[in-house]
Design a protein around this motif. Sequence first.
Motif, mmCIF file in Angstrom:
data_model
loop_
_atom_site.group_PDB
_atom_site.id
_atom_site.type_symbol
_atom_site.label_atom_id
_atom_site.label_comp_id
_atom_site.label_asym_id
_atom_site.label_seq_id
_atom_site.Cartn_x
_atom_site.Cartn_y
_atom_site.Cartn_z
ATOM 1 N N ALA A 235 -1.960 2.727 -5.114
ATOM 2 C CA ALA A 235 -1.917 1.337 -5.585
ATOM 3 C C ALA A 235 -0.854 0.578 -4.802
ATOM 4 O O ALA A 235 0.163 1.149 -4.422
ATOM 5 C CB ALA A 235 -1.604 1.308 -7.066
ATOM 6 N N PRO A 236 -1.089 -0.706 -4.546
ATOM 7 C CA PRO A 236 -0.079 -1.480 -3.827
ATOM 8 C C PRO A 236 1.177 -1.629 -4.678
ATOM 9 O O PRO A 236 1.123 -1.564 -5.905
ATOM 10 C CB PRO A 236 -0.748 -2.832 -3.584
ATOM 11 N N PRO A 237 2.316 -1.830 -4.028
ATOM 12 C CA PRO A 237 3.560 -2.028 -4.784
ATOM 13 C C PRO A 237 3.458 -3.246 -5.695
ATOM 14 O O PRO A 237 2.668 -4.157 -5.452
ATOM 15 C CB PRO A 237 4.608 -2.267 -3.692
ATOM 16 N N ALA A 238 4.250 -3.253 -6.734
ATOM 17 C CA ALA A 238 4.260 -4.376 -7.679
ATOM 18 C C ALA A 238 4.538 -5.673 -6.931
ATOM 19 O O ALA A 238 5.384 -5.728 -6.045
ATOM 20 C CB ALA A 238 5.308 -4.145 -8.752
ATOM 21 N N GLY A 239 3.807 -6.705 -7.288
ATOM 22 C CA GLY A 239 4.005 -8.012 -6.670
ATOM 23 C C GLY A 239 3.194 -8.217 -5.406
ATOM 24 O O GLY A 239 3.215 -9.292 -4.829
ATOM 25 N N VAL A 240 2.470 -7.197 -4.956
ATOM 26 C CA VAL A 240 1.641 -7.316 -3.761
ATOM 27 C C VAL A 240 0.184 -7.407 -4.201
ATOM 28 O O VAL A 240 -0.291 -6.578 -4.965
ATOM 29 C CB VAL A 240 1.834 -6.097 -2.815
#
Length: 81
Positions: A13-18
């Motif tokens: 999963a993409p990092p938070a905020g991305v």
Amino acid sequence: MAITVKSKSAPPAPPAGVDELLSPKEIQGWLKTSRPSFYRWIKMGQFPKHDLIAGCKPRWKKSTVQAWIDSKGTQATQAKG
């Protein structure tokens, strides 16, 4: 020396905020629609323009698709009123 084997699993999963980028195939699976229907929506201007091109492939931000889905629900509600 240990040998590790990479298994084919879902990408991380993409990092938070991305905002995640989605391929046409991923969007079709999410919306449970056929490839011809998806491309017909694009051709008729009923689906948002892609956010970027990765190589030669269009990609949409997940937030763009979600906003489109949300607006479709709002339009259906307004049509009833």
